[in-house]
Design an enzyme around this catalytic site. Structure first.
Site, mmCIF file in Angstrom:
data_model
loop_
_atom_site.group_PDB
_atom_site.id
_atom_site.type_symbol
_atom_site.label_atom_id
_atom_site.label_comp_id
_atom_site.label_asym_id
_atom_site.label_seq_id
_atom_site.Cartn_x
_atom_site.Cartn_y
_atom_site.Cartn_z
ATOM 1 C CG HIS A 49 -15.901 12.062 21.319
ATOM 2 N ND1 HIS A 49 -14.889 11.623 20.700
ATOM 3 C CD2 HIS A 49 -17.242 10.964 19.956
ATOM 4 C CE1 HIS A 49 -15.427 10.959 20.590
ATOM 5 N NE2 HIS A 49 -16.582 10.737 19.930
ATOM 6 C CG ASP A 50 -18.090 18.623 26.275
ATOM 7 O OD1 ASP A 50 -16.641 18.452 26.358
ATOM 8 O OD2 ASP A 50 -18.918 19.264 27.133
ATOM 9 C CG ASP A 57 -16.180 19.765 31.176
ATOM 10 O OD1 ASP A 57 -16.088 19.219 29.933
ATOM 11 O OD2 ASP A 57 -15.458 19.705 32.217
ATOM 12 C CB SER A 59 -13.307 19.989 28.860
ATOM 13 O OG SER A 59 -14.001 18.838 28.373
ATOM 14 C CD GLU A 70 -11.823 16.850 27.019
ATOM 15 O OE1 GLU A 70 -13.012 16.637 26.296
ATOM 16 O OE2 GLU A 70 -11.745 16.610 28.502
ATOM 17 C CG ASN A 76 -11.507 13.243 20.938
ATOM 18 O OD1 ASN A 76 -12.050 12.243 20.799
ATOM 19 N ND2 ASN A 76 -11.825 13.564 22.216
ATOM 20 N N PRO A 146 -15.892 4.855 25.002
ATOM 21 C CG PRO A 146 -18.350 4.439 24.360
ATOM 22 C CD PRO A 146 -16.887 5.483 25.026
ATOM 23 C CG HIS A 176 -22.784 4.852 15.159
ATOM 24 N ND1 HIS A 176 -22.328 4.046 16.148
ATOM 25 C CD2 HIS A 176 -22.696 5.931 15.910
ATOM 26 C CE1 HIS A 176 -21.189 4.305 16.878
ATOM 27 N NE2 HIS A 176 -21.286 5.770 17.458
ATOM 28 C CB THR A 177 -28.500 6.663 12.124
ATOM 29 O OG1 THR A 177 -29.878 7.036 11.289
ATOM 30 C CG2 THR A 177 -29.428 8.481 13.160
ATOM 31 C CG ASP A 237 -33.281 6.973 9.280
ATOM 32 O OD1 ASP A 237 -32.162 6.453 9.343
ATOM 33 O OD2 ASP A 237 -33.617 6.957 7.857
#
Length: 309
Positions: A49-50, A57, A59, A70, A76, A146, A176-177, A237
């Site tokens: 997300h940064d 950076d 932020s 942010e 977030n 996204p 996402h695992t 995994d």
């Protein structure tokens, strides 16, 4: 993969003289934090997300009284407090040995890698030399992330705009695992799909659908946490890809990786070969870590990751 030099600005040995033990210091903090909570895995999502919004950076670390940084953006708010705490603790430990030398952006990058390693994922060299950004605005977040309901072409174009290939996008999705999400992003798949009363997403495995409806009933608190990977949620995994093939992707954008002919070959390769996934993920993380970096005289080296100097 290059292990010495990314370009003229980021180097794996950037702190060789100024703070040679930085990676060992951060690793110790991450290991200690894992002993307290497995939520430390969320440091990986914090790094994503940064980087993805306006470059790597730090932020996303900024906190201000106005509540318009942010981290305050609706997208977030689900970032885990333990991830922020991991970076803050690591910065404090690094400052004790190397005051004013190592950026929060670099500490976050190292900590994200170490979180992956701690959960059984690949180890890989982290390029260093980033400086910390001087702006952090909630208003820019939504349009620079996204989203679970984006179609596959939109997501591919989003990543291309950040110099990442389709293969790298699919590999990064494998993050996402581990970790967790919340009920809110899946409501539109399991109830009233495409605004049709009682409809469900037909791509979902029926047993998985029932499980989600049980965990996330219609009137439940949308902030209820659910595992991204329902089989091995604490292990890094390739189960994520196996689940996509079985119709058990949590988000529509996850499941679309298997539904689309543009991305299905990568999903099938990674599901069949964990080593190939690990190698691709490592390359993609290094490439993501180069996006929008501030170097040289740009930005600053924050004394406190949560506030500008």
């Amino acid at each position: 993969m290059e292990t010495e030099r990314a370009d003229a600005q980021l180097w794996t040995n950037f702190y060789k003289s100024s703070c040679p033990n930085v990676e060992a210091i951060v690793k110790k903090v991450v290991q200690d934090k894992f002993k307290v909570t497995l939520a430390t895995t969320a440091t990986l999502r914090l790094f994503f997300h940064d980087c993805i919004i306006q470059g790597c950076d730090a932020s996303v670390m900024i906190a201000n009284a106005k509540g318009d940084a942010e981290k305050d953006a609706p997208d977030n708010l689900s970032l885990a407090g333990d991830a922020f705490d991991t970076v803050i603790r690591a910065k404090k430990a690094v400052e004790a040995q190397c005051p004013g030398v190592v950026s929060c952006a670099d500490i976050l990058a190292i900590a994200a890698r170490d979180a992956v390693v701690q959960t059984g994922g690949p180890n890989f060299p982290v390029e260093l030399g980033r400086r910390d950004g001087l702006t952090s605005q909630a208003s820019i977040v939504h349009s620079n992330l996204p989203h679970p309901d984006n179609d596959i072409n939109s997501i591919i174009n989003f990543y291309r705009g950040r110099h990442l290939t389709v293969n790298e996008m699919v590999a990064l999705s494998g993050g996402h695992t581990v970790g967790f999400s919340h009920c809110a992003p899946v409501f539109s798949r399991i109830y009233d799909y495409k605004n049709k009363s009682g409809a469900v997403d037909p791509s979902m495995n029926p047993a998985f659908l029932r499980d989600l409806q049980r965990v996330c009933p219609r009137n439940v608190d949308p902030a209820i946490a659910i595992n991204m990977d329902t089989f091995t949620p604490n292990n890094f995994d390739n189960q994520y890809y196996k689940s996509l093939i079985a119709g058990r992707g949590l988000f529509a954008s996850d499941q679309d990786l298997y539904s689309s002919t543009l991305t299905r070959p990568a999903v099938e390769r990674f599901a069949a070969n964990q080593t190939e996934f690990f190698q691709a993920f490592a390359v993609a993380m290094v490439r993501l870590g180069r996006f929008g970096v501030k170097t040289g005289t740009e930005g600053e080296i924050r004394r406190d990751c949560t506030t500008f100097n």
